[in-house]
Structure formats: structure tokens, C-alpha cells
Design a protein around this motif. Structure first.
Motif, PDB file in Angstrom:
ATOM      1  N   ALA A  57       0.821  -1.349   0.116  1.00 12.89           N
ATOM      2  CA  ALA A  57      -0.070  -0.135  -0.147  1.00 12.89           C
ATOM      3  C   ALA A  57       0.651   1.274   0.036  1.00 12.89           C
ATOM      4  N   LEU A  58       1.883   1.369   1.007  1.00  9.54           N
ATOM      5  CA  LEU A  58       2.876   2.412   0.862  1.00  9.54           C
ATOM      6  C   LEU A  58       3.488   2.804  -0.528  1.00  9.54           C
ATOM      7  N   LEU A  59       3.876   1.393  -1.206  1.00  8.13           N
ATOM      8  CA  LEU A  59       4.662   1.747  -2.472  1.00  8.13           C
ATOM      9  C   LEU A  59       3.627   2.184  -3.457  1.00  8.13           C
ATOM     10  N   TRP A  60       2.373   1.595  -3.289  1.00  7.08           N
ATOM     11  CA  TRP A  60       1.166   2.067  -4.264  1.00  7.08           C
ATOM     12  C   TRP A  60       1.065   3.428  -4.284  1.00  7.08           C
ATOM     13  N   LEU A  61       1.145   4.036  -2.882  1.00  4.79           N
ATOM     14  CA  LEU A  61       0.849   5.596  -2.797  1.00  4.79           C
ATOM     15  C   LEU A  61       2.143   6.505  -3.634  1.00  4.79           C
ATOM     16  N   ALA A  62       3.105   5.626  -3.446  1.00  2.00           N
ATOM     17  CA  ALA A  62       4.130   6.365  -4.010  1.00  2.00           C
ATOM     18  C   ALA A  62       3.968   6.274  -5.851  1.00  2.00           C
ATOM     19  N   GLU A  63       3.483   5.295  -6.088  1.00  2.00           N
ATOM     20  CA  GLU A  63       3.515   4.866  -7.648  1.00  2.00           C
ATOM     21  C   GLU A  63       2.285   5.911  -8.025  1.00  2.00           C
ATOM     22  N   GLU A  64       1.425   6.081  -7.462  1.00  2.33           N
ATOM     23  CA  GLU A  64       0.172   6.793  -7.939  1.00  2.33           C
ATOM     24  C   GLU A  64       0.205   8.265  -7.549  1.00  2.33           C
ATOM     25  N   GLY A  65       1.717   8.767  -7.181  1.00  6.34           N
ATOM     26  CA  GLY A  65       2.268  10.096  -6.932  1.00  6.34           C
ATOM     27  C   GLY A  65       1.567  10.829  -5.782  1.00  6.34           C
ATOM     28  N   LEU A  66       1.004  10.017  -4.881  1.00  2.97           N
ATOM     29  CA  LEU A  66       0.726  10.765  -3.460  1.00  2.97           C
ATOM     30  C   LEU A  66       1.756  10.958  -2.487  1.00  2.97           C
ATOM     31  N   ILE A  67       2.793  10.045  -2.557  1.00  9.68           N
ATOM     32  CA  ILE A  67       4.111  10.179  -1.549  1.00  9.68           C
ATOM     33  C   ILE A  67       5.220  10.319  -2.423  1.00  9.68           C
ATOM     34  N   ARG A  68       6.366  10.747  -1.882  1.00  7.45           N
ATOM     35  CA  ARG A  68       7.710  10.413  -2.583  1.00  7.45           C
ATOM     36  C   ARG A  68       8.423   9.877  -1.189  1.00  7.45           C
ATOM     37  N   TYR A  69       9.566   9.196  -1.578  1.00  5.56           N
ATOM     38  CA  TYR A  69      10.334   8.555  -0.501  1.00  5.56           C
ATOM     39  C   TYR A  69      11.721   8.635  -0.952  1.00  5.56           C
ATOM     40  N   VAL A  70      12.911   8.536  -0.451  1.00  5.75           N
ATOM     41  CA  VAL A  70      14.195   8.489  -0.809  1.00  5.75           C
ATOM     42  C   VAL A  70      14.701   6.835  -1.135  1.00  5.75           C
ATOM     43  N   ASP A  71      14.200   5.967  -0.174  1.00  2.66           N
ATOM     44  CA  ASP A  71      14.559   4.532  -0.373  1.00  2.66           C
ATOM     45  C   ASP A  71      13.841   3.795   0.629  1.00  2.66           C
ATOM     46  N   THR A  72      13.675   2.381   0.341  1.00  6.39           N
ATOM     47  CA  THR A  72      12.972   1.502   1.240  1.00  6.39           C
ATOM     48  C   THR A  72      14.051   1.026   2.222  1.00  6.39           C
ATOM     49  N   ILE A  73      13.546   0.879   3.454  1.00  2.27           N
ATOM     50  CA  ILE A  73      14.365   0.276   4.714  1.00  2.27           C
ATOM     51  C   ILE A  73      14.048  -1.313   4.494  1.00  2.27           C
ATOM     52  N   ARG A  74      14.734  -2.006   3.870  1.00  3.03           N
ATOM     53  CA  ARG A  74      14.205  -3.464   3.661  1.00  3.03           C
ATOM     54  C   ARG A  74      12.846  -3.394   3.158  1.00  3.03           C
ATOM     55  N   GLN A  75      11.914  -4.287   3.618  1.00  6.30           N
ATOM     56  CA  GLN A  75      10.447  -4.184   3.410  1.00  6.30           C
ATOM     57  C   GLN A  75      10.127  -3.990   5.028  1.00  6.30           C
ATOM     58  N   GLU A  76      10.789  -2.980   5.613  1.00  5.50           N
ATOM     59  CA  GLU A  76      10.053  -2.345   7.113  1.00  5.50           C
ATOM     60  C   GLU A  76       9.669  -1.074   6.782  1.00  5.50           C
ATOM     61  N   ALA A  77      10.243  -0.237   6.069  1.00  5.16           N
ATOM     62  CA  ALA A  77       9.765   1.002   5.911  1.00  5.16           C
ATOM     63  C   ALA A  77      10.071   2.012   4.879  1.00  5.16           C
ATOM     64  N   LEU A  78       9.479   2.973   4.618  1.00  7.54           N
ATOM     65  CA  LEU A  78       9.845   3.848   3.559  1.00  7.54           C
ATOM     66  C   LEU A  78      10.881   5.039   4.325  1.00  7.54           C
ATOM     67  N   ASP A  79      11.986   5.204   3.583  1.00  5.27           N
ATOM     68  CA  ASP A  79      12.857   6.231   4.256  1.00  5.27           C
ATOM     69  C   ASP A  79      12.846   7.704   3.517  1.00  5.27           C
ATOM     70  N   GLN A  80      12.478   8.475   4.713  1.00  8.88           N
ATOM     71  CA  GLN A  80      12.482   9.938   4.183  1.00  8.88           C
ATOM     72  C   GLN A  80      11.309  10.371   3.236  1.00  8.88           C
ATOM     73  N   ALA A  81      10.187   9.576   3.864  1.00  5.93           N
ATOM     74  CA  ALA A  81       8.941   9.908   3.037  1.00  5.93           C
ATOM     75  C   ALA A  81       8.265  11.242   3.193  1.00  5.93           C
ATOM     76  N   VAL A  82       7.511  11.885   2.182  1.00  5.68           N
ATOM     77  CA  VAL A  82       6.874  13.217   2.365  1.00  5.68           C
ATOM     78  C   VAL A  82       5.777  12.904   1.374  1.00  5.68           C
ATOM     79  N   LEU A  83       4.561  13.976   1.865  1.00  4.10           N
ATOM     80  CA  LEU A  83       3.667  13.985   0.729  1.00  4.10           C
ATOM     81  C   LEU A  83       3.803  14.876  -0.576  1.00  4.10           C
ATOM     82  N   THR A  84       3.381  14.222  -1.700  1.00  2.00           N
ATOM     83  CA  THR A  84       3.637  15.066  -3.041  1.00  2.00           C
ATOM     84  C   THR A  84       2.572  16.656  -2.804  1.00  2.00           C
ATOM     85  N   ARG A  85       3.144  17.403  -3.677  1.00  5.48           N
ATOM     86  CA  ARG A  85       2.103  18.485  -3.786  1.00  5.48           C
ATOM     87  C   ARG A  85       0.869  18.185  -3.975  1.00  5.48           C
ATOM     88  N   GLU A  86       0.192  17.411  -4.890  1.00  3.76           N
ATOM     89  CA  GLU A  86      -0.835  16.802  -5.117  1.00  3.76           C
ATOM     90  C   GLU A  86      -1.941  16.153  -4.066  1.00  3.76           C
TER      91      GLU A  86
END
Length: 156
Positions: A57-86
Motif C-alpha cells: 500500500a505504501l509503495l502504491w501511494l508512491a507509484e500513484e504520485g501521492l507520496i515520495r520517498y528516498v529509499d526503502t528500509i528493507r521491507q520495513e519502512a519508507l525512508d524520508q517519505a513526504v507528501l507530494t504537492r498533489e
């Protein structure tokens, strides 16, 4: 009634968006465990289906342009995530009044007693999502998230 995995998706996405909105514009780490609960990988190091669904779900939010992140931390987390402008604009924008009233945000007659700025805050998509999450009612969470996902896209 929706499939359980779709209801879990809406809840996971709602929690993640609320976390990111609360930290905006700071970048934060978004941990799957904080959203879906604790998970113990099996003897092969594989996570449960529930954990992986939340991560998806987290990856999907990024793929759909709702969030951005720098990297994944294994399959545990999104590193340095932020909402997109949209996403920020969409979450901050007013939800349809019919939905605001349907989800019980503004009681009948309250529009006369509350200042316009408060009425505006209580009718945003982010407020609807927060209120739905507090209720714990999967139907309300689904309604709030569908309204957010299907809201008119902001003009660029």
C-alpha cells in the motif's frame, strides 16, 4: 461489503497519509509496523501477508504520485517519505458537503454556531480521514479514502 484486503488497504493508506500530513513538509520514515502492527518474519525471513500488503500500500501511494520517498528500509519502512504537492492539496481541500454530513462531521445547525474557518477545517479530506480512523469503522474509513482518491485532481 468490500473484500477485507481492500478495507485493510484503505486503513493502511489512511494511517500513512495522516502520519505524513502531520509531519508535512518534513520528511519522515514510515514504518509498516506502526501501521499494520508487529510482525515476526518466518524462519526464512519472510514477512506475513498482512505486513507485505501494508508495505505494498505504501509503495502504491508512491507509484500513484501521492507520496515520495528516498529509499526503502528493507521491507520495513519508507525512508524520508513526504507528501507530494498533489496529495497535500487534495488532503487540505474541502470534501463534498454530502460526505461531510454523511460521516457526521457537522451536526445539523452547527454551521450557524461555528466560525467559517473552523467549518472549513472540519470539512477537509484530512479531517474526514482522521475522524473515520478514530471511529474505527471500516465503512467510514473506506468512504473517506474513496472520496480522497476520487476527488478532482488539482490543477497544475
Amino acid at each position: 461489503m468490500a473484500d477485507i484486503h481492500v478495507e485493510e488497504f484503505y486503513k493502511d493508506a489512511a494511517i500513512a497519509l495522516v502520519q505524513l500530513y502531520g509531519a508535512f513538509p518534513r520528511r519522515i520514515n514510515v514504518f509498516v509496523e506502526d501501521i499494520a502492527g508487529p510482525d515476526e518474519p518466518d524462519e526464512f525471513g519472510l514477512h506475513s501477508k498482512r505486513h507485505m500488503a501494508c508495505f505494498g500500500a505504501l509503495l502504491w501511494l508512491a507509484e500513484e504520485g501521492l507520496i515520495r520517498y528516498v529509499d526503502t528500509i528493507r521491507q520495513e519502512a519508507l525512508d524520508q517519505a513526504v507528501l507530494t504537492r498533489e496529495a497535500f492539496i487534495r488532503l487540505s481541500s474541502p470534501a463534498p458537503q454530502t460526505l461531510v454530513h454523511a460521516l457526521g462531521q457537522l451536526q445539523a445547525g452547527s454551521s450557524d454556531t461555528l466560525p467559517p474557518s473552523v467549518q472549513e477545517d472540519l470539512s477537509t479530506h484530512i479531517h474526514l480521514i482522521r475522524t473515520a480512523l478514530k471511529s474505527g469503522h471500516s465503512g467510514r474509513i473506506s468512504q473517506a479514502m474513496q472520496a480522497t482518491f476520487f476527488a478532482d485532481r488539482p490543477v497544475h
